[in-house]
Design a protein around this motif. Sequence first.
Motif, short mmCIF file in Angstrom:
data_model
loop_
_atom_site.label_atom_id
_atom_site.label_comp_id
_atom_site.label_asym_id
_atom_site.label_seq_id
_atom_site.Cartn_x
_atom_site.Cartn_y
_atom_site.Cartn_z
N ALA A 78 14.72 45.98 34.52
CA ALA A 78 13.42 46.32 35.12
C ALA A 78 13.77 47.78 36.18
O ALA A 78 12.71 48.44 36.42
CB ALA A 78 13.20 45.27 36.24
N GLU A 79 15.06 48.28 36.09
CA GLU A 79 15.35 49.64 36.53
C GLU A 79 14.96 50.85 35.54
O GLU A 79 14.79 51.94 36.01
CB GLU A 79 16.60 49.67 36.84
N THR A 80 14.46 50.39 34.28
CA THR A 80 14.18 51.46 33.26
C THR A 80 12.82 51.25 33.02
O THR A 80 12.23 50.32 32.17
CB THR A 80 14.97 51.18 32.27
N PRO A 81 11.95 52.10 33.51
CA PRO A 81 10.51 52.05 33.35
C PRO A 81 10.02 52.02 31.76
O PRO A 81 9.08 51.16 31.55
CB PRO A 81 9.92 53.33 33.83
N ARG A 82 10.71 52.64 30.98
CA ARG A 82 10.37 52.35 29.62
C ARG A 82 10.33 50.99 28.82
O ARG A 82 9.69 50.62 27.81
CB ARG A 82 11.04 53.47 28.41
N PHE A 83 11.45 50.15 29.42
CA PHE A 83 11.41 48.88 28.98
C PHE A 83 10.21 47.97 29.40
O PHE A 83 10.28 46.64 29.17
CB PHE A 83 12.72 48.31 29.36
N GLY A 84 9.32 48.40 30.27
CA GLY A 84 8.24 47.82 30.71
C GLY A 84 6.80 47.81 29.90
O GLY A 84 5.74 47.45 30.30
N ARG A 85 6.94 48.87 28.84
CA ARG A 85 5.95 49.01 28.15
C ARG A 85 6.06 48.93 26.57
O ARG A 85 7.32 48.96 26.16
CB ARG A 85 5.32 50.28 28.27
N ALA A 86 5.27 48.69 25.60
CA ALA A 86 5.43 48.48 24.14
C ALA A 86 6.30 49.75 23.39
O ALA A 86 6.07 50.71 24.02
CB ALA A 86 4.04 48.30 23.57
N PRO A 87 6.98 49.17 22.83
CA PRO A 87 7.30 48.09 22.03
C PRO A 87 8.29 46.93 22.89
O PRO A 87 8.62 46.02 22.35
CB PRO A 87 7.92 48.37 20.66
N PHE A 88 8.48 47.39 23.99
CA PHE A 88 9.50 46.58 24.77
C PHE A 88 8.85 45.44 25.67
O PHE A 88 7.72 45.68 26.02
CB PHE A 88 10.39 47.61 25.60
N PHE A 89 9.63 44.55 26.18
CA PHE A 89 9.24 43.36 26.84
C PHE A 89 10.36 43.05 27.55
O PHE A 89 11.54 43.16 27.19
CB PHE A 89 8.37 42.42 26.25
N LEU A 90 10.20 42.35 28.87
CA LEU A 90 11.25 42.05 29.65
C LEU A 90 11.41 40.51 29.58
O LEU A 90 10.50 39.89 30.43
CB LEU A 90 11.35 42.47 30.96
N PRO A 91 12.25 39.78 28.77
CA PRO A 91 12.52 38.56 29.01
C PRO A 91 13.01 38.17 30.65
O PRO A 91 13.74 38.87 31.15
CB PRO A 91 13.45 37.99 27.99
N ARG A 92 12.59 36.89 31.07
CA ARG A 92 13.17 36.94 32.42
C ARG A 92 14.28 36.02 32.47
O ARG A 92 14.92 35.29 33.65
CB ARG A 92 12.02 36.09 33.16
N TRP A 93 14.99 35.63 31.51
CA TRP A 93 16.02 34.50 31.66
C TRP A 93 17.24 35.38 31.98
O TRP A 93 18.25 34.64 32.23
CB TRP A 93 16.47 33.89 30.28
N TRP A 94 17.64 36.63 31.91
CA TRP A 94 18.73 37.46 32.39
C TRP A 94 18.24 38.68 32.82
O TRP A 94 17.28 39.42 32.32
CB TRP A 94 19.63 37.63 31.38
N PRO A 95 18.54 39.25 33.89
CA PRO A 95 18.12 40.51 34.40
C PRO A 95 18.65 41.54 33.50
O PRO A 95 17.83 42.77 33.88
CB PRO A 95 18.99 40.64 35.80
N ASP A 96 19.53 41.57 32.53
CA ASP A 96 19.85 42.79 31.95
C ASP A 96 19.47 42.64 30.44
O ASP A 96 19.99 43.47 29.63
CB ASP A 96 21.38 43.17 31.87
N ILE A 97 18.59 41.82 30.22
CA ILE A 97 18.11 41.63 28.70
C ILE A 97 16.87 42.44 28.53
O ILE A 97 15.93 42.26 29.34
CB ILE A 97 17.98 40.15 28.51
#
Length: 136
Positions: A78-97
Amino acid sequence: MAQPQPPQFLVDKLRLICLDLPECIEEQAWTGTRWTVRTKNFAHIVMIDSGWPPAYAEAAGSAGPLCVLTFRTPRPAAETPRFGRAPFFLPRWWPDIVGMTVDEHSDWDLIEDLLVASYCALAPKRLAAQVAALRG
C-alpha cells in the motif's frame, strides 16, 4: 468441475523468468502454478473464472475469466501508489503482496523486474546478493 488453469504460454513466460533464479522451485499450487525459494512463495499465477477462486476474484474485482499473478514487495504494498491502480490490485491477505492481471500484452520487462524483487525480498541474503551481483 475442473479448476481453471492459467494459459500455458503465460506459465511458460513466467517459468523462463523464475527458474533462472538460484534455488527456485516450480510447483503446482492448490490452484495454478507457483514458484518458491526455500519454501517461500514469491510468484503465483492463477486463473479466475466464474468467480473462482473467490478470494482472488474478490481481490481482483472480477469474476473472470482473468489471469492474475501475485508476488511480494520488500515493503507494504500500500506504500507504493502504482500498485493501487490497474493492472495491479492489492489482496488483503498479506501487507506485502501485490496482484496484477497478465496476458499477452503485459509488460514482461516490468514483470521480470517485479519478480526478481519479489524473489530477493524472500530469499536468504546470500541468494539475494548473488542475484544482485549477476544483474549489476
